[in-house]
Design a protein around this motif. Structure first.
Motif, PDB file in Angstrom:
ATOM      1  N   GLN A  54       2.808   6.035  -3.078  1.00  0.00           N
ATOM      2  CA  GLN A  54       3.846   6.989  -3.448  1.00  0.00           C
ATOM      3  C   GLN A  54       3.855   7.306  -4.939  1.00  0.00           C
ATOM      4  OE1 GLN A  54       7.360   5.179  -1.866  1.00  0.00           O
ATOM      5  NE2 GLN A  54       6.985   5.929   0.198  1.00  0.00           N
ATOM      6  N   LYS A  55       3.142   6.528  -5.732  1.00  0.00           N
ATOM      7  CA  LYS A  55       3.078   6.789  -7.165  1.00  0.00           C
ATOM      8  C   LYS A  55       2.154   7.969  -7.426  1.00  0.00           C
ATOM      9  CE  LYS A  55       3.963   2.028  -8.436  1.00  0.00           C
ATOM     10  NZ  LYS A  55       3.446   0.833  -9.098  1.00  0.00           N
ATOM     11  N   THR A  56       2.538   8.804  -8.370  1.00  0.00           N
ATOM     12  CA  THR A  56       1.743   9.994  -8.678  1.00  0.00           C
ATOM     13  C   THR A  56       0.914   9.828  -9.946  1.00  0.00           C
ATOM     14  OG1 THR A  56       3.636  10.974  -9.837  1.00  0.00           O
ATOM     15  CG2 THR A  56       3.360  11.543  -7.509  1.00  0.00           C
ATOM     16  N   ASP A  57       0.879   8.617 -10.495  1.00  0.00           N
ATOM     17  CA  ASP A  57       0.073   8.362 -11.693  1.00  0.00           C
ATOM     18  C   ASP A  57      -1.369   8.078 -11.281  1.00  0.00           C
ATOM     19  OD1 ASP A  57       2.498   8.488 -12.965  1.00  0.00           O
ATOM     20  OD2 ASP A  57       2.724   6.326 -13.171  1.00  0.00           O
TER      21      ASP A  57
ATOM     22  N   ALA B 278      -9.041   4.483   6.021  1.00  0.00           N
ATOM     23  CA  ALA B 278      -9.366   3.103   5.649  1.00  0.00           C
ATOM     24  C   ALA B 278      -8.604   2.105   6.512  1.00  0.00           C
ATOM     25  CB  ALA B 278      -9.059   2.866   4.174  1.00  0.00           C
ATOM     26  N   LEU B 279      -7.312   2.356   6.730  1.00  0.00           N
ATOM     27  CA  LEU B 279      -6.519   1.445   7.555  1.00  0.00           C
ATOM     28  C   LEU B 279      -7.001   1.457   8.999  1.00  0.00           C
ATOM     29  CD1 LEU B 279      -2.922   1.983   6.120  1.00  0.00           C
ATOM     30  CD2 LEU B 279      -4.357  -0.035   5.910  1.00  0.00           C
ATOM     31  N   ASP B 280      -7.396   2.612   9.518  1.00  0.00           N
ATOM     32  CA  ASP B 280      -7.942   2.673  10.875  1.00  0.00           C
ATOM     33  C   ASP B 280      -9.225   1.847  10.981  1.00  0.00           C
ATOM     34  OD1 ASP B 280      -5.875   4.273  11.721  1.00  0.00           O
ATOM     35  OD2 ASP B 280      -7.021   6.158  11.633  1.00  0.00           O
ATOM     36  N   THR B 281     -10.064   1.931   9.960  1.00  0.00           N
ATOM     37  CA  THR B 281     -11.297   1.149   9.950  1.00  0.00           C
ATOM     38  C   THR B 281     -10.995  -0.339   9.896  1.00  0.00           C
ATOM     39  OG1 THR B 281     -12.422   2.953   8.812  1.00  0.00           O
ATOM     40  CG2 THR B 281     -13.482   0.796   8.727  1.00  0.00           C
ATOM     41  N   ILE B 282      -9.999  -0.717   9.095  1.00  0.00           N
ATOM     42  CA  ILE B 282      -9.604  -2.122   8.982  1.00  0.00           C
ATOM     43  C   ILE B 282      -9.092  -2.636  10.320  1.00  0.00           C
ATOM     44  CG2 ILE B 282      -7.908  -3.691   7.950  1.00  0.00           C
ATOM     45  CD1 ILE B 282      -8.200  -1.984   5.362  1.00  0.00           C
ATOM     46  N   VAL B 283      -8.240  -1.863  10.980  1.00  0.00           N
ATOM     47  CA  VAL B 283      -7.683  -2.274  12.267  1.00  0.00           C
ATOM     48  C   VAL B 283      -8.795  -2.394  13.310  1.00  0.00           C
ATOM     49  CG1 VAL B 283      -6.238  -1.479  14.181  1.00  0.00           C
ATOM     50  CG2 VAL B 283      -5.359  -1.412  11.859  1.00  0.00           C
TER      51      VAL B 283
ATOM     52  N   ALA C 272      -4.666  14.238   0.137  1.00  0.00           N
ATOM     53  CA  ALA C 272      -6.036  13.724   0.228  1.00  0.00           C
ATOM     54  C   ALA C 272      -6.030  12.194   0.219  1.00  0.00           C
ATOM     55  CB  ALA C 272      -6.881  14.270  -0.914  1.00  0.00           C
ATOM     56  N   GLN C 273      -5.178  11.617  -0.629  1.00  0.00           N
ATOM     57  CA  GLN C 273      -5.075  10.161  -0.697  1.00  0.00           C
ATOM     58  C   GLN C 273      -4.541   9.604   0.623  1.00  0.00           C
ATOM     59  OE1 GLN C 273      -2.063   8.605  -3.357  1.00  0.00           O
ATOM     60  NE2 GLN C 273      -3.333   6.842  -3.841  1.00  0.00           N
ATOM     61  N   LYS C 274      -3.586  10.291   1.215  1.00  0.00           N
ATOM     62  CA  LYS C 274      -3.026   9.847   2.495  1.00  0.00           C
ATOM     63  C   LYS C 274      -4.100   9.818   3.567  1.00  0.00           C
ATOM     64  CE  LYS C 274       0.034  11.241   6.166  1.00  0.00           C
ATOM     65  NZ  LYS C 274       0.483  12.432   6.832  1.00  0.00           N
ATOM     66  N   ASP C 275      -4.922  10.855   3.625  1.00  0.00           N
ATOM     67  CA  ASP C 275      -5.996  10.891   4.615  1.00  0.00           C
ATOM     68  C   ASP C 275      -6.996   9.761   4.392  1.00  0.00           C
ATOM     69  OD1 ASP C 275      -4.878  13.044   5.873  1.00  0.00           O
ATOM     70  OD2 ASP C 275      -6.373  14.504   5.207  1.00  0.00           O
ATOM     71  N   GLU C 276      -7.328   9.497   3.144  1.00  0.00           N
ATOM     72  CA  GLU C 276      -8.268   8.418   2.837  1.00  0.00           C
ATOM     73  C   GLU C 276      -7.679   7.060   3.218  1.00  0.00           C
ATOM     74  OE1 GLU C 276     -11.470   8.454   1.716  1.00  0.00           O
ATOM     75  OE2 GLU C 276     -11.335  10.616   2.042  1.00  0.00           O
TER      76      GLU C 276
ATOM     77  N   ILE D 271       0.840  -1.205   0.000  1.00  0.00           N
ATOM     78  CA  ILE D 271       0.000   0.000   0.000  1.00  0.00           C
ATOM     79  C   ILE D 271       0.867   1.243   0.000  1.00  0.00           C
ATOM     80  CG2 ILE D 271      -1.632   1.345   1.385  1.00  0.00           C
ATOM     81  CD1 ILE D 271      -2.898  -1.309   2.212  1.00  0.00           C
ATOM     82  N   LYS D 272       1.949   1.228   0.789  1.00  0.00           N
ATOM     83  CA  LYS D 272       2.843   2.389   0.835  1.00  0.00           C
ATOM     84  C   LYS D 272       3.501   2.615  -0.518  1.00  0.00           C
ATOM     85  CE  LYS D 272       4.051   2.453   5.717  1.00  0.00           C
ATOM     86  NZ  LYS D 272       5.125   2.305   6.711  1.00  0.00           N
TER      87      LYS D 272
END
Length: 121
Positions: free
Chosen positions: A10-13, A78-83, A70-74, A5-6
């Protein structure tokens, strides 16, 4: 999974635009208006086009940075919800194990009283 995921983050495409109504969307829209204005002025005044292209390139990088934030916040949400969901499921699984254990003990307790041998006097 986290490493993949990390790496993908990091890709900007093909970055998605920020959600409508979010603060990042307001910044993104304002940045797009600046880029459009710079392009309009650049096409109107050819003498400024080289200077304005540099500014336009910088504004494009700002737009990419806004999308990444914005993507980082999303992803964080999402990861917080998964955990949280994983922890809840683990808790339920342990609850079920203890309930089954309690039922087994409850059933076996009367049987334990019958296994004691009594001495005859």
């Amino acid at each position: 999974m986290v490493k993949a995921i990390k790496t993908a983050a990091q890709k900007t495409d093909n970055l998605p635009e920020p959600k409508n109504g979010s603060d990042y969307r307001k910044l993104y829209d304002a940045n797009q208006l600046l880029i459009n204005g710079i392009e309009t002025v650049s096409s109107s005044v050819p003498q400024l086009s080289s200077s304005l292209k540099t500014i336009s390139g910088g504004q494009s990088e700002v737009g990419t940075a806004i999308k990444l934030l914005a993507q980082k916040d999303e992803l964080t949400a999402a990861l917080d919800t998964i955990v949280e969901e994983k922890n809840e499921q683990l808790s339920r699984a342990f609850d079920d194990v203890f309930i089954i254990g309690a039922i087994i003990v409850l059933i076996c307790t009367p049987l334990a009283l019958m296994t004691e041998k009594r001495k005859e006097v």
